[in-house]
Design a protein around this motif. Structure first.
Motif, PDB file in Angstrom:
ATOM      1  N   CYS A  90       4.100   0.446  -3.632  1.00  0.00           N
ATOM      2  CA  CYS A  90       4.913   1.521  -3.048  1.00  0.00           C
ATOM      3  C   CYS A  90       5.781   0.968  -1.939  1.00  0.00           C
ATOM      4  O   CYS A  90       5.375   0.045  -1.223  1.00  0.00           O
ATOM      5  CB  CYS A  90       3.974   2.591  -2.500  1.00  0.00           C
ATOM      6  SG  CYS A  90       4.826   3.930  -1.655  1.00  0.00           S
ATOM      7  N   GLY A  92       6.700   2.685   0.654  1.00  0.00           N
ATOM      8  CA  GLY A  92       6.375   3.332   1.927  1.00  0.00           C
ATOM      9  C   GLY A  92       5.606   2.387   2.844  1.00  0.00           C
ATOM     10  O   GLY A  92       5.040   1.383   2.396  1.00  0.00           O
ATOM     11  N   CYS A  94       3.050   3.472   5.119  1.00  0.00           N
ATOM     12  CA  CYS A  94       2.014   4.266   5.782  1.00  0.00           C
ATOM     13  C   CYS A  94       0.929   3.307   6.269  1.00  0.00           C
ATOM     14  O   CYS A  94       0.369   2.557   5.468  1.00  0.00           O
ATOM     15  CB  CYS A  94       1.428   5.292   4.813  1.00  0.00           C
ATOM     16  SG  CYS A  94       2.696   6.360   4.119  1.00  0.00           S
ATOM     17  N   CYS A  97      -2.536   3.385   4.518  1.00  0.00           N
ATOM     18  CA  CYS A  97      -2.572   3.421   3.043  1.00  0.00           C
ATOM     19  C   CYS A  97      -3.616   2.470   2.456  1.00  0.00           C
ATOM     20  O   CYS A  97      -3.657   1.286   2.798  1.00  0.00           O
ATOM     21  CB  CYS A  97      -1.194   3.051   2.508  1.00  0.00           C
ATOM     22  SG  CYS A  97      -1.144   3.060   0.710  1.00  0.00           S
ATOM     23  N   LEU A  99      -3.659   1.199  -0.402  1.00  0.00           N
ATOM     24  CA  LEU A  99      -3.084   0.153  -1.274  1.00  0.00           C
ATOM     25  C   LEU A  99      -3.006  -1.187  -0.552  1.00  0.00           C
ATOM     26  O   LEU A  99      -2.989  -2.238  -1.172  1.00  0.00           O
ATOM     27  CB  LEU A  99      -1.678   0.544  -1.735  1.00  0.00           C
ATOM     28  CG  LEU A  99      -1.540   1.760  -2.645  1.00  0.00           C
ATOM     29  CD1 LEU A  99      -0.098   1.940  -3.068  1.00  0.00           C
ATOM     30  CD2 LEU A  99      -2.437   1.630  -3.865  1.00  0.00           C
ATOM     31  N   SER A 142       0.265   3.935  -6.791  1.00  0.00           N
ATOM     32  CA  SER A 142       1.665   3.934  -6.325  1.00  0.00           C
ATOM     33  C   SER A 142       2.047   5.351  -5.924  1.00  0.00           C
ATOM     34  O   SER A 142       1.288   6.275  -6.159  1.00  0.00           O
ATOM     35  CB  SER A 142       2.597   3.492  -7.456  1.00  0.00           C
ATOM     36  OG  SER A 142       2.658   4.513  -8.425  1.00  0.00           O
ATOM     37  N   ASP A 143       3.241   5.498  -5.323  1.00  0.00           N
ATOM     38  CA  ASP A 143       3.829   6.831  -5.201  1.00  0.00           C
ATOM     39  C   ASP A 143       4.913   6.887  -6.258  1.00  0.00           C
ATOM     40  O   ASP A 143       6.054   6.476  -6.048  1.00  0.00           O
ATOM     41  CB  ASP A 143       4.405   7.062  -3.802  1.00  0.00           C
ATOM     42  CG  ASP A 143       4.826   8.515  -3.624  1.00  0.00           C
ATOM     43  OD1 ASP A 143       5.479   9.054  -4.553  1.00  0.00           O
ATOM     44  OD2 ASP A 143       4.498   9.118  -2.597  1.00  0.00           O
ATOM     45  N   LYS A 174       4.931  11.571  -1.326  1.00  0.00           N
ATOM     46  CA  LYS A 174       5.498  11.837  -0.004  1.00  0.00           C
ATOM     47  C   LYS A 174       7.023  11.764  -0.082  1.00  0.00           C
ATOM     48  O   LYS A 174       7.688  11.613   0.931  1.00  0.00           O
ATOM     49  CB  LYS A 174       5.010  10.782   1.000  1.00  0.00           C
ATOM     50  CG  LYS A 174       3.552  10.925   1.381  1.00  0.00           C
ATOM     51  CD  LYS A 174       3.208   9.971   2.512  1.00  0.00           C
ATOM     52  CE  LYS A 174       1.817  10.203   3.044  1.00  0.00           C
ATOM     53  NZ  LYS A 174       0.760   9.717   2.153  1.00  0.00           N
ATOM     54  N   THR A 209       8.953   7.104   4.427  1.00  0.00           N
ATOM     55  CA  THR A 209       8.696   8.222   3.497  1.00  0.00           C
ATOM     56  C   THR A 209       9.591   9.394   3.893  1.00  0.00           C
ATOM     57  O   THR A 209      10.192   9.392   4.967  1.00  0.00           O
ATOM     58  CB  THR A 209       7.216   8.659   3.561  1.00  0.00           C
ATOM     59  OG1 THR A 209       6.948   9.161   4.875  1.00  0.00           O
ATOM     60  CG2 THR A 209       6.262   7.510   3.271  1.00  0.00           C
TER      61      THR A 209
HETATM   62  S1  SF4 Z   1       3.654   6.876   0.326  1.00  0.00           S
HETATM   63 FE1  SF4 Z   1       1.515   6.881  -0.397  1.00  0.00          FE
HETATM   64  S2  SF4 Z   1       1.325   5.051  -1.662  1.00  0.00           S
HETATM   65 FE2  SF4 Z   1       3.162   4.807  -0.438  1.00  0.00          FE
HETATM   66  S3  SF4 Z   1       2.545   3.669   1.387  1.00  0.00           S
HETATM   67 FE3  SF4 Z   1       2.413   5.852   1.892  1.00  0.00          FE
HETATM   68  S4  SF4 Z   1       0.303   6.424   1.430  1.00  0.00           S
HETATM   69 FE4  SF4 Z   1       0.692   4.462   0.392  1.00  0.00          FE
END
Ligand code: SF4
Length: 341
Positions: A90, A92, A94, A97, A99, A142-143, A174, A209
């Protein structure tokens, strides 16, 4: 917030044997993006950057177009039977996260072009479970909404599941870039969930995001397009004025959705938690993060594989649950609410 455009694109050569692979090659060439070849999406080397942090940042805006070779889907209990593999990674940032730990040294974004093979496998799983419903989760790794304006693979999946009798799809996002999904023939089989949070959490921990307002406006459009709708509020994090901010959030949502009917609305609430390995990665990748992860302020909860997590102590966890449930009951009395610690 502009839709995601990768800074760098890699292609597995075999991806060009698939219609989506060819289309993406043409699209990224027309967009003037730098395209490189890689033998495998699992081994992308030479991502630019002078140090690990820089490489991480470039990787987060690198898209790899590849083929999903492993067609055995992971399970995704309890909310779905299987994770449908459309993408991994992803763009993003965050801080919290998961991931970051699960993707380890491969934080780049992978999209898979062998959709027909993925759909055939999904159909097999659906057939095996007949007459029960089979639910697929598309956002485990993933997003997927965040990249779908480029690939439309989520849109195709929504339409594929829409045509099945017993398949259901769900994912969370998001991002607000949903316009191309509004006319998808979902047949009520896809639950679209938006991840929302307090102003403080979005401002401090969710860089890259869509802003809250845009997520809520996108949720409205999705409800008007008659998709089943849900919200995930996670991680619920204790910060200055957290009660006021989370109360405001639910009220704001209620004001925005008031003019439209949203039957079968769901909320999933998850308090902030972390593991020791995740904390280490977060501190390396976001060294200035304000995310508080002090073991002495938390309660240790044993987890699978010996990796326990640090959750809020019972009094704080109960305060979170009470506040959220009170507000949701007040503003959305018909909604189904699930709370996870
Ligand atoms: S949008 Fe969701 S998947 Fe992407 S970094 Fe943020 S928490 Fe992780």
């Amino acid at each position: 917030m502009k839709p995601f455009i990768p800074q760098l694109v890699y292609f597995e050569p075999n991806a060009l044997e698939y219609p989506l692979g060819k289309q993406l090659w043409q699209k990224f060439t027309d967009m003037g993006l730098e395209i490189r070849k890689t033998t495998s999406h699992n081994q992308v080397r030479n991502i630019p950057g002078d140090n690990e942090l820089e490489k991480y940042r470039v990787a987060k805006s690198t898209l790899v177009v590849g083929i999903r070779k492993t067609l055995k889907f992971d399970t995704s209990k309890p909310s779905a039977e299987y994770a449908i593999p459309l993408a991994t990674g992803c763009m993003g940032h965050c801080h919290y996260c998961y991931l970051q730990t699960t993707l380890g040294s491969k934080p780049y974004i992978r999209t898979y072009v062998n959709l027909e093979e993925i759909f055939n496998q999904a159909q097999k799983y659906i057939s095996e479970r007949e007459p029960d419903i089979t639910r697929f989760e598309a956002a485990c790794t993933s997003d997927i909404v965040g990249i779908d304006h480029l690939t439309h693979s989520l849109k195709k999946t929504i339409e594929f599941i829409g045509k099945t009798n017993l398949g259901r799809l769900r994912f969370v996002t998001k991002y607000h870039h949903v316009d191309h999904l509004l006319d998808a023939e979902h047949n009520g089989h896809t639950r679209f969930r938006f991840s929302i949070n307090s102003k403080y959490v979005i401002k401090n921990f969710e860089a890259g995001t869509s802003p809250l307002e845009q997520r809520i406006q996108a949720a409205k459009k999705i409800a008007q397009a008659k998709y089943p709708l849900g919200f995930i509020i996670a991680p619920i994090y204790i910060h200055e004025n957290w009660q006021e901010e989370y109360t405001d959030l639910i009220k704001k949502l209620s004001d925005a959705l008031a003019p439209i009917s949203v039957p079968d609305l769901t909320f999933e609430l998850i308090q902030h938690r972390y593991t020791k390995p995740a904390k280490k990665v977060i501190q390396e990748r976001y060294p200035n993060s304000k995310l508080e992860m002090n073991e002495e302020d938390r309660k240790y909860k044993w987890g699978r594989y010996g990796i326990g997590k640090y959750v809020y102590p019972d009094d704080e966890a109960n305060a979170i649950k009470d506040l959220m449930q009170l507000n949701i009951k007040k503003y959305f009395p018909q909604a189904k609410v699930e709370y996870f610690t």
